[in-house]
Design an enzyme around this catalytic site. Sequence first.
Site, mmCIF file in Angstrom:
data_model
loop_
_atom_site.group_PDB
_atom_site.id
_atom_site.type_symbol
_atom_site.label_atom_id
_atom_site.label_comp_id
_atom_site.label_asym_id
_atom_site.label_seq_id
_atom_site.Cartn_x
_atom_site.Cartn_y
_atom_site.Cartn_z
ATOM 1 N N ASP A 5 0.873 -1.161 0.000
ATOM 2 C CA ASP A 5 0.000 0.000 0.000
ATOM 3 C C ASP A 5 0.922 1.226 0.000
ATOM 4 O O ASP A 5 2.110 1.111 0.325
ATOM 5 C CB ASP A 5 -0.879 -0.032 1.259
ATOM 6 C CG ASP A 5 -1.634 1.264 1.455
ATOM 7 O OD1 ASP A 5 -2.328 1.684 0.531
ATOM 8 O OD2 ASP A 5 -1.503 1.857 2.556
ATOM 9 N N ASP B 292 0.021 5.191 0.768
ATOM 10 C CA ASP B 292 -0.072 6.247 1.777
ATOM 11 C C ASP B 292 -0.029 5.644 3.179
ATOM 12 O O ASP B 292 -0.775 4.721 3.496
ATOM 13 C CB ASP B 292 -1.367 7.055 1.590
ATOM 14 C CG ASP B 292 -1.122 8.545 1.778
ATOM 15 O OD1 ASP B 292 -0.497 8.915 2.793
ATOM 16 O OD2 ASP B 292 -1.526 9.321 0.911
ATOM 17 N N ASP C 210 -1.291 -0.121 6.000
ATOM 18 C CA ASP C 210 -1.433 0.591 7.275
ATOM 19 C C ASP C 210 -2.881 0.674 7.739
ATOM 20 O O ASP C 210 -3.133 1.218 8.805
ATOM 21 C CB ASP C 210 -0.826 2.001 7.186
ATOM 22 C CG ASP C 210 -1.682 2.942 6.363
ATOM 23 O OD1 ASP C 210 -2.148 2.532 5.280
ATOM 24 O OD2 ASP C 210 -1.904 4.079 6.806
HETATM 25 MG MG LIG Z 1 -2.515 3.441 3.379
#
Ligand SMILES: [Mg+2]
Length: 361
Positions: free
Chosen positions: A22, A24, A219
């Site tokens: 992923d 960001d 995240d």
């Molecule tokens: Mg993310």
Amino acid sequence: MAESTDPTPSTLAEVHDLLLFDLDGVVYVGEDAVPGAVDAIGRAYDDGRAIGYATNNASRTPQEVAGHLRRLGIAARDEEVTSSSQAAAQLVLERLGAGARVLPVGGPGVRAALLEAGLEPVGPDDQPAAVVQGFGRQLGWSDLADAAAAIRGGALWVATNTDLTLPTERGPAPGNGSLVGAVRNAVDVDPLVAGKPQPTLFHAAAQRAGAHHPLVVGDRLDTDVAGAVNSGMTGALVLTGLTSALALLAAPKGQRPDLVLPDLGALHAPAPSPARTVEGGATCGRARVRLAGARIDGADGSPGPGAPLEDLMDLLRAACAAAWASSGSGAGTTGELAVEPALAAALADLSVRCRREQPSG
Ligand SMILES: [Mg+2]
């Protein structure tokens, strides 16, 4: 894998045939790199690891995303980036075949993905057989009205993703899921969804890399980790982004990562392995937690705030193992499980330190 007599345990990067990131909160936050991420990914490239980037952001093209990564010093290639627009185009292709007429509703990334997949972007008056809806900053009411009319006319409706909000410098703003919701109010069907947590995006990325045993690194619990679970892939959560250690403890079933890592540097170390204790607690490394009724406690001598980061990570891993086991398989949450204040303080300290040096609001 063959049994090895090598005394050095394999690293996470070595035991997976694709590292699927992923972006960001994992590789960058906004424009800037997450501390340590550029070095960790660079080392993986140097070691010859296969790498992919999977993003729910449908508005940017893979070329734009890869360009961002290269500006940060990461040797990303355009074809390593898979966007939810590409996954959406893949869904249309599977159902309607090459050359199908599709109304793109979204930013340039949507249209580019349709062309790349061999589909034909058309206008609202050209009898589209499908509508692909993704985020675009210029989208207006008339675009949404066109989408609704086409869907009511029988067009297949595919949403790139259904994230309700997206992060901006000014805080959360309406995301694609909110605009999909606006169209949904005017039609009688639900869209197919391509992005995380649905499995299409991760499957498309793995397929492009020819990978069979990817490691998904993200995240967010509700998109990245849930997407890994739904895709049948190993999921790792890093603490450099949105999810705090305490939020992780309360993760519902279906959103619990296989691995908990402080940051991407941990990919070059062996997988940590918490173990349950007979009395219902858990251990990991030197950390130990126990269950006291409906409360989870650090055992005597547990690391506290200010302890070495790796000890706090092991404390979190042990706490997760105990908390998730105690919540059973049915309830879907950790329920009423309380966290002892000293343990909560140690985990809060861990969260702050994993997000160190990042620009914060
Ligand atoms: Mg993310």
